[in-house]
Design an enzyme around this catalytic site. Structure first.
Site, PDB file in Angstrom:
ATOM      1  N   HIS A 173       0.855  -1.190   0.000  1.00  0.00           N
ATOM      2  CA  HIS A 173       0.000   0.000   0.000  1.00  0.00           C
ATOM      3  C   HIS A 173       0.890   1.239   0.000  1.00  0.00           C
ATOM      4  O   HIS A 173       0.689   2.151  -0.790  1.00  0.00           O
ATOM      5  CB  HIS A 173      -0.919  -0.027   1.214  1.00  0.00           C
ATOM      6  CG  HIS A 173      -1.945   1.061   1.230  1.00  0.00           C
ATOM      7  ND1 HIS A 173      -2.847   1.246   0.206  1.00  0.00           N
ATOM      8  CD2 HIS A 173      -2.214   2.037   2.150  1.00  0.00           C
ATOM      9  CE1 HIS A 173      -3.632   2.281   0.486  1.00  0.00           C
ATOM     10  NE2 HIS A 173      -3.253   2.784   1.656  1.00  0.00           N
ATOM     11  N   GLU A 230       2.568  -1.078   7.999  1.00  0.00           N
ATOM     12  CA  GLU A 230       2.504  -2.138   6.994  1.00  0.00           C
ATOM     13  C   GLU A 230       3.728  -3.048   7.070  1.00  0.00           C
ATOM     14  O   GLU A 230       3.607  -4.277   6.992  1.00  0.00           O
ATOM     15  CB  GLU A 230       2.383  -1.533   5.599  1.00  0.00           C
ATOM     16  CG  GLU A 230       2.199  -2.561   4.499  1.00  0.00           C
ATOM     17  CD  GLU A 230       1.896  -1.957   3.146  1.00  0.00           C
ATOM     18  OE1 GLU A 230       1.500  -2.709   2.241  1.00  0.00           O
ATOM     19  OE2 GLU A 230       2.056  -0.720   2.991  1.00  0.00           O
ATOM     20  N   LYS A 245       2.891   3.680  -5.747  1.00  0.00           N
ATOM     21  CA  LYS A 245       2.455   5.063  -5.527  1.00  0.00           C
ATOM     22  C   LYS A 245       3.607   6.057  -5.557  1.00  0.00           C
ATOM     23  O   LYS A 245       3.380   7.260  -5.691  1.00  0.00           O
ATOM     24  CB  LYS A 245       1.704   5.169  -4.202  1.00  0.00           C
ATOM     25  CG  LYS A 245       0.399   4.383  -4.157  1.00  0.00           C
ATOM     26  CD  LYS A 245      -0.281   4.515  -2.802  1.00  0.00           C
ATOM     27  CE  LYS A 245      -1.557   3.695  -2.715  1.00  0.00           C
ATOM     28  NZ  LYS A 245      -1.296   2.235  -2.641  1.00  0.00           N
ATOM     29  N   HIS A 260      -1.328   8.367  -5.151  1.00  0.00           N
ATOM     30  CA  HIS A 260      -2.324   7.502  -4.515  1.00  0.00           C
ATOM     31  C   HIS A 260      -3.664   7.673  -5.225  1.00  0.00           C
ATOM     32  O   HIS A 260      -4.327   8.698  -5.086  1.00  0.00           O
ATOM     33  CB  HIS A 260      -2.439   7.869  -3.040  1.00  0.00           C
ATOM     34  CG  HIS A 260      -3.267   6.925  -2.238  1.00  0.00           C
ATOM     35  ND1 HIS A 260      -3.998   5.888  -2.788  1.00  0.00           N
ATOM     36  CD2 HIS A 260      -3.499   6.848  -0.890  1.00  0.00           C
ATOM     37  CE1 HIS A 260      -4.623   5.230  -1.845  1.00  0.00           C
ATOM     38  NE2 HIS A 260      -4.341   5.790  -0.676  1.00  0.00           N
ATOM     39  N   PHE A 303      -9.163   4.651   4.785  1.00  0.00           N
ATOM     40  CA  PHE A 303      -9.724   5.368   5.922  1.00  0.00           C
ATOM     41  C   PHE A 303     -10.901   4.566   6.477  1.00  0.00           C
ATOM     42  O   PHE A 303     -11.704   4.013   5.725  1.00  0.00           O
ATOM     43  CB  PHE A 303     -10.220   6.748   5.492  1.00  0.00           C
ATOM     44  CG  PHE A 303      -9.132   7.800   5.375  1.00  0.00           C
ATOM     45  CD1 PHE A 303      -7.806   7.500   5.609  1.00  0.00           C
ATOM     46  CD2 PHE A 303      -9.462   9.105   5.034  1.00  0.00           C
ATOM     47  CE1 PHE A 303      -6.826   8.468   5.502  1.00  0.00           C
ATOM     48  CE2 PHE A 303      -8.492  10.085   4.924  1.00  0.00           C
ATOM     49  CZ  PHE A 303      -7.165   9.776   5.157  1.00  0.00           C
TER      50      PHE A 303
END
Length: 473
Positions: A364, A375, A395, A400, A459
């Site tokens: 991520h 992570e 990313k 993102h 989120f």
């Protein structure tokens, strides 16, 4: 575990400035790894006659990837998209979609020169929110890539072809413009497309209408974890016998005043306005937030039985996935990574994969202070031996993509499997000392992927992990 005692361990990584990296970055030397290698623990397992968990063998329940479609900062072609990633190019630039001069963040992974010619008629194209334009183009390109054009679809039972393309924000520009019209001119000036083009399910609906696909159709919206949630749900529709084919992924177009302003208010974005191309820097000690991006990534997921019967080109195999919740905080991850580690564990169980089989993680890795380390902590909990492990952060180059991120990264993951090359994580200049796994810093690396997992978190504490592997009959 047995493997812990038989595998060669690597106690520490050596970090040094590389004169040959081409961009004054950091190279990572870890126990003289070869440029292309299979997982050492897997060989050890074979030598000791230790069988990994059993994967799905029923061709009706095996899920394969037969097509891919992308809309990105690097264009709308999957091969070009991955070539740019392999080159380590940054797609982060100053925003010119709107006047951002008064914003404290003035850059993004903004798509430029997007063309929907040949995919969307002119009248619809003018009305559509970019979120749905990206979805339609990526979706149709994925169908074409899978040899599921209009003429072929006429010969297939389309009640068994579903669409599940999610979005974290939906038609944000349409929504913002509608609210502005209401406030400034009154409700009579709101466009009749305000509601239809704002709601998050419209991408799936428009793709279905466009191609007459009458199977399961809806959207999932779990913020930045959206696309992986969609892959997980779509594969389960196939495995339950509810569909033969699913058109699935994520789409997002939040590079607008509302999207950028909203994330500035959350204090989530990097403010490196003078060096946008260096702003997204996963795991680097100088990171200061993520860079907002946009686009769409769509896969064609199909039962092996159906793909074989129609003679489809099989690109890779989806092995399984999982979804969990941190149940902790609206925006911050758990520092101990428990929600993430449990999600990885559940994914491997669902996929019939042992930790020793996984040798690549598309992370991520948003470039946020807390998220990047949480992570890594979770990954190290599950994978006790990371001698042959590599992980990278897409990313770092495209920003993102929010609800689209998992879709774009699934394509990067699958291309890594099919090409044998991992794209770099750029802007790796001052790596966090806790990160002792190879992050493929600054320069691509050759690597034979055995099993890959792709992580996406959103989120609300939403966690999602999916596993892909080379297709083997």
């Amino acid at each position: 575990m047995v493997m812990a005692s038989i595998a060669t361990t690597c106690n520490s990584a050596l970090f040094f400035k590389s004169k040959d990296s081409g961009n004054n970055g950091v190279s990572l030397l870890q126990c003289n790894r070869s440029k292309a290698s299979k997982s050492l623990p897997i060989k050890a397992m074979a030598a000791l006659n230790i069988s990994p968990p059993k994967r799905e063998t029923d061709p009706k329940k095996r899920v394969v990837i037969t097509g891919m479609g992308v809309v990105s900062v690097f264009g709308n072609d999957v091969n070009t998209f991955y070539e740019k990633l392999l080159e380590g190019q940054s797609g982060i630039t100053l925003i010119d979609k709107f006047d951002a001069s008064s914003f404290t963040v003035r850059f993004a992974g903004q798509i430029r020169n997007f063309s929907s010619a040949g995919y969307i008629d002119g009248k619809s194209d003018r009305r559509l929110d970019d979120c749905w334009r990206y979805c339609l183009v990526a979706g149709r390109k994925a169908l074409d890539d899978a040899n599921l054009g209009p003429q072929v679809l006429e010969t297939i039972d389309r009640t068994r072809i579903g669409v599940l393309v999610g979005s974290g924000m939906g038609g944000l520009t349409t929504f913002s413009n509608g609210v502005e019209a209401l406030i400034q001119k009154g409700f009579k000036k709101i466009t009749p497309f305000f509601i239809p083009y704002s709601i998050t399910n419209m991408g799936s609906a428009l793709l279905a209408i466009d191609r007459g696909l009458m199977g399961p159709n809806y959207s999932i919206s779990t913020a930045c974890a959206t696309a992986n949630y969609c892959f997980y749900a779509a594969a389960n529709h196939i495995r339950r016998g509810e569909a033969n084919i699913m058109v699935v992924g994520g789409t997002e177009a939040a590079v607008n005043p509302t999207g950028v302003g909203g994330f500035i208010a959350c204090r989530a974005l990097s403010q490196r306005n003078d060096e946008p191309h260096k702003a997204s820097r996963p795991w680097d000690q100088d990171r200061d937030g993520f860079v907002i991006g946009e686009g769409a990534g769509v896969l064609i997921m199909e039962s092996l039985e159906h793909a074989t019967k129609r003679g489809a080109n099989i690109i890779a195999e989806y092995l399984g996935g999982a979804i969990t919740c941190d149940a902790h905080h609206m925006t911050d991850p758990r520092k101990d990574g428990l929600g993430i580690s449990s999600c990885i564990t559940k994914c491997l169980e669902h996929a019939g994969v042992s930790p020793e089989e996984v040798n690549y993680v598309n992370c991520h890795a948003t470039s946020t202070l807390a998220g990047d380390l949480a992570e890594v902590i979770a990954i190290k909990k599950i994978f006790k031996n990371t001698y042959e492990m590599k992980m990278n952060g897409t990313k770092s180059m495209i920003g993102h993509g929010l609800g689209a991120a998992g879709g774009l990264e699934a394509i990067a993951c699958i291309k890594a499997i099919t090409t044998g090359w991992l794209h770099p994580t750029i802007n790796q200049d001052n790596l966090e000392p806790e990160v002792d796994i190879d992050t493929v810093p600054n320069v691509k690396k050759q690597h034979e992927v055995n099993v890959a997992i792709s992580n996406s978190f959103g989120f609300g504490g939403h966690n999602s992990v999916v596993a892909f592997a080379p297709y083997k009959p």
